[in-house]
Design a protein around this motif. Structure first.
Motif, PDB file in Angstrom:
ATOM      1  N   SER A  61       0.813  -1.216   0.000  1.00  0.00           N
ATOM      2  CA  SER A  61       0.000   0.000   0.000  1.00  0.00           C
ATOM      3  C   SER A  61       0.850   1.272   0.000  1.00  0.00           C
ATOM      4  O   SER A  61       0.336   2.355  -0.294  1.00  0.00           O
ATOM      5  CB  SER A  61      -0.949   0.010   1.197  1.00  0.00           C
ATOM      6  N   GLN A  62       2.129   1.165   0.292  1.00  0.00           N
ATOM      7  CA  GLN A  62       3.000   2.347   0.321  1.00  0.00           C
ATOM      8  C   GLN A  62       3.663   2.625  -1.035  1.00  0.00           C
ATOM      9  O   GLN A  62       4.383   3.597  -1.184  1.00  0.00           O
ATOM     10  CB  GLN A  62       4.046   2.183   1.426  1.00  0.00           C
ATOM     11  N   PHE A  63       3.399   1.777  -2.026  1.00  0.00           N
ATOM     12  CA  PHE A  63       3.915   1.932  -3.380  1.00  0.00           C
ATOM     13  C   PHE A  63       2.757   2.352  -4.285  1.00  0.00           C
ATOM     14  O   PHE A  63       1.839   1.567  -4.503  1.00  0.00           O
ATOM     15  CB  PHE A  63       4.483   0.607  -3.901  1.00  0.00           C
TER      16      PHE A  63
ATOM     17  N   THR B 276       5.841   6.063  -0.039  1.00  0.00           N
ATOM     18  CA  THR B 276       5.596   6.941   1.106  1.00  0.00           C
ATOM     19  C   THR B 276       5.662   6.116   2.385  1.00  0.00           C
ATOM     20  O   THR B 276       4.964   5.106   2.508  1.00  0.00           O
ATOM     21  CB  THR B 276       4.205   7.604   0.993  1.00  0.00           C
ATOM     22  N   ASP B 277       6.497   6.553   3.350  1.00  0.00           N
ATOM     23  CA  ASP B 277       6.560   5.811   4.617  1.00  0.00           C
ATOM     24  C   ASP B 277       5.526   6.349   5.602  1.00  0.00           C
ATOM     25  O   ASP B 277       4.828   7.329   5.324  1.00  0.00           O
ATOM     26  CB  ASP B 277       7.990   5.785   5.187  1.00  0.00           C
ATOM     27  N   SER B 278       5.401   5.715   6.753  1.00  0.00           N
ATOM     28  CA  SER B 278       4.346   6.043   7.725  1.00  0.00           C
ATOM     29  C   SER B 278       4.535   7.419   8.361  1.00  0.00           C
ATOM     30  O   SER B 278       3.598   7.955   8.951  1.00  0.00           O
ATOM     31  CB  SER B 278       4.269   4.970   8.808  1.00  0.00           C
ATOM     32  N   GLU B 279       5.717   8.009   8.227  1.00  0.00           N
ATOM     33  CA  GLU B 279       5.942   9.346   8.782  1.00  0.00           C
ATOM     34  C   GLU B 279       5.893  10.429   7.704  1.00  0.00           C
ATOM     35  O   GLU B 279       6.248  11.580   7.961  1.00  0.00           O
ATOM     36  CB  GLU B 279       7.277   9.387   9.525  1.00  0.00           C
ATOM     37  N   GLY B 280       5.469  10.052   6.491  1.00  0.00           N
ATOM     38  CA  GLY B 280       5.309  11.033   5.431  1.00  0.00           C
ATOM     39  C   GLY B 280       6.527  11.228   4.543  1.00  0.00           C
ATOM     40  O   GLY B 280       6.497  12.076   3.651  1.00  0.00           O
ATOM     41  N   GLY B 281       7.570  10.467   4.772  1.00  0.00           N
ATOM     42  CA  GLY B 281       8.736  10.546   3.885  1.00  0.00           C
ATOM     43  C   GLY B 281       8.370   9.994   2.518  1.00  0.00           C
ATOM     44  O   GLY B 281       7.734   8.941   2.410  1.00  0.00           O
ATOM     45  N   VAL B 282       8.754  10.706   1.457  1.00  0.00           N
ATOM     46  CA  VAL B 282       8.352  10.347   0.100  1.00  0.00           C
ATOM     47  C   VAL B 282       9.575  10.289  -0.809  1.00  0.00           C
ATOM     48  O   VAL B 282      10.424  11.173  -0.785  1.00  0.00           O
ATOM     49  CB  VAL B 282       7.354  11.388  -0.469  1.00  0.00           C
ATOM     50  N   SER B 283       9.625   9.239  -1.632  1.00  0.00           N
ATOM     51  CA  SER B 283      10.606   9.140  -2.714  1.00  0.00           C
ATOM     52  C   SER B 283       9.866   8.814  -3.999  1.00  0.00           C
ATOM     53  O   SER B 283       8.895   8.051  -3.990  1.00  0.00           O
ATOM     54  CB  SER B 283      11.638   8.047  -2.439  1.00  0.00           C
ATOM     55  N   THR B 284      10.343   9.386  -5.091  1.00  0.00           N
ATOM     56  CA  THR B 284       9.711   9.190  -6.396  1.00  0.00           C
ATOM     57  C   THR B 284      10.784   8.839  -7.418  1.00  0.00           C
ATOM     58  O   THR B 284      11.890   9.374  -7.375  1.00  0.00           O
ATOM     59  CB  THR B 284       8.975  10.471  -6.828  1.00  0.00           C
ATOM     60  N   LYS B 285      10.415   7.929  -8.329  1.00  0.00           N
ATOM     61  CA  LYS B 285      11.324   7.558  -9.414  1.00  0.00           C
ATOM     62  C   LYS B 285      10.480   7.267 -10.653  1.00  0.00           C
ATOM     63  O   LYS B 285       9.373   6.753 -10.546  1.00  0.00           O
ATOM     64  CB  LYS B 285      12.141   6.330  -9.009  1.00  0.00           C
ATOM     65  N   THR B 286      11.021   7.587 -11.832  1.00  0.00           N
ATOM     66  CA  THR B 286      10.299   7.321 -13.078  1.00  0.00           C
ATOM     67  C   THR B 286      11.096   6.366 -13.959  1.00  0.00           C
ATOM     68  O   THR B 286      12.317   6.234 -13.823  1.00  0.00           O
ATOM     69  CB  THR B 286      10.033   8.613 -13.878  1.00  0.00           C
ATOM     70  N   ILE B 287      10.360   5.719 -14.857  1.00  0.00           N
ATOM     71  CA  ILE B 287      10.962   4.854 -15.856  1.00  0.00           C
ATOM     72  C   ILE B 287      10.217   5.079 -17.163  1.00  0.00           C
ATOM     73  O   ILE B 287       8.984   5.144 -17.174  1.00  0.00           O
ATOM     74  CB  ILE B 287      10.924   3.367 -15.412  1.00  0.00           C
ATOM     75  N   ASP B 288      10.970   5.264 -18.242  1.00  0.00           N
ATOM     76  CA  ASP B 288      10.359   5.422 -19.563  1.00  0.00           C
ATOM     77  C   ASP B 288      10.207   4.055 -20.211  1.00  0.00           C
ATOM     78  O   ASP B 288      11.144   3.254 -20.223  1.00  0.00           O
ATOM     79  CB  ASP B 288      11.218   6.330 -20.449  1.00  0.00           C
ATOM     80  N   LEU B 289       9.015   3.807 -20.729  1.00  0.00           N
ATOM     81  CA  LEU B 289       8.676   2.532 -21.363  1.00  0.00           C
ATOM     82  C   LEU B 289       8.541   2.781 -22.857  1.00  0.00           C
ATOM     83  O   LEU B 289       7.559   3.366 -23.314  1.00  0.00           O
ATOM     84  CB  LEU B 289       7.366   1.997 -20.776  1.00  0.00           C
ATOM     85  N   LYS B 290       9.540   2.380 -23.620  1.00  0.00           N
ATOM     86  CA  LYS B 290       9.608   2.682 -25.057  1.00  0.00           C
ATOM     87  C   LYS B 290       8.924   1.583 -25.869  1.00  0.00           C
ATOM     88  O   LYS B 290       9.054   0.398 -25.569  1.00  0.00           O
ATOM     89  CB  LYS B 290      11.059   2.835 -25.501  1.00  0.00           C
ATOM     90  N   PRO B 291       8.218   1.971 -26.930  1.00  0.00           N
ATOM     91  CA  PRO B 291       7.499   0.997 -27.754  1.00  0.00           C
ATOM     92  C   PRO B 291       8.383   0.423 -28.862  1.00  0.00           C
ATOM     93  O   PRO B 291       9.423   0.984 -29.213  1.00  0.00           O
ATOM     94  CB  PRO B 291       6.401   1.843 -28.387  1.00  0.00           C
ATOM     95  N   ARG B 292       7.935  -0.689 -29.402  1.00  0.00           N
ATOM     96  CA  ARG B 292       8.471  -1.153 -30.683  1.00  0.00           C
ATOM     97  C   ARG B 292       7.669  -0.441 -31.772  1.00  0.00           C
ATOM     98  O   ARG B 292       6.487  -0.164 -31.589  1.00  0.00           O
ATOM     99  CB  ARG B 292       8.338  -2.675 -30.808  1.00  0.00           C
TER     100      ARG B 292
END
Length: 189
Positions: A43-45, A97-113
């Protein structure tokens, strides 16, 4: 909160990392993260996916990004690759997001054929349309693999002073306008 270290996203992968995706494919996403505060649970993801459309595959200039879909929470999830204009790709964003509100974000690009669809006539030189590209045959257009492409031929045309009448496609279809799925590796119709 003071002293709270943010979660650390240690991996973010997709099933399309190496081979890309085709329209209709299920693209699986998975992530791991660590945190000083919590043993992180599904639930934190949280995940979101945006669609990015660019003028062509080789340029980031002029790209437009629009929200596509929010995905179910979890350390792994999936998205079905949509049909979209050439050249479009997906950008998945993971937020932990952790239970104390700490947040980390990361992206990944998904390229098509991608796939090049060519419309050829016999004889060559008949005006045709492939997607948004018109000209005298043969004419080619670029599409996402498995994406729908509209191909159009005239009922009659003149080439070198001789009139030709459309009698059908090489696969037996007879409509002047048809939708074709852009085949893997490209194709000629």
């Amino acid at each position: 909160e003071a002293g709270n270290a943010m979660p650390v996203i240690t991996s973010l992968t997709s099933s399309a990392d190496q081979s890309g995706w085709a329209v209709g494919d299920t693209v699986r996403l998975a992530a791991t993260a660590t945190d000083d505060v919590d043993t992180l649970t599904d639930s934190q993801f949280t995940w979101s996916v945006d669609g990015i459309t660019c003028p062509d595959a080789d340029s980031a200039d002029g790209c437009q990004q629009v929200p596509f879909q929010s995905l179910p929470a979890g350390m792994s999830t999936s998205v079905t690759a949509p049909d979209a204009p050439y050249y479009s790709y997906l950008r998945a964003t993971l937020t932990v997001t952790d239970s104390e509100g700490g947040v980390s974000t990361k992206t990944i690009d998904l390229k098509p054929r991608t796939s090049k669809v060519t419309l050829a006539t016999s004889p060559a030189g008949i005006p045709v349309t492939v997607g948004s590209v018109s000209g005298t045959s043969p004419v080619s257009g670029d599409f996402l693999e498995n994406g729908l492409s509209q191909v159009i031929v005239p009922a009659t045309a003149q080439v070198d002073g001789k009139e030709y009448r459309f009698t059908g496609w090489s696969d037996g279809e007879i409509g002047l306008i048809r939708q074709v799925a852009a085949p893997a590796g490209g194709g000629t119709f």
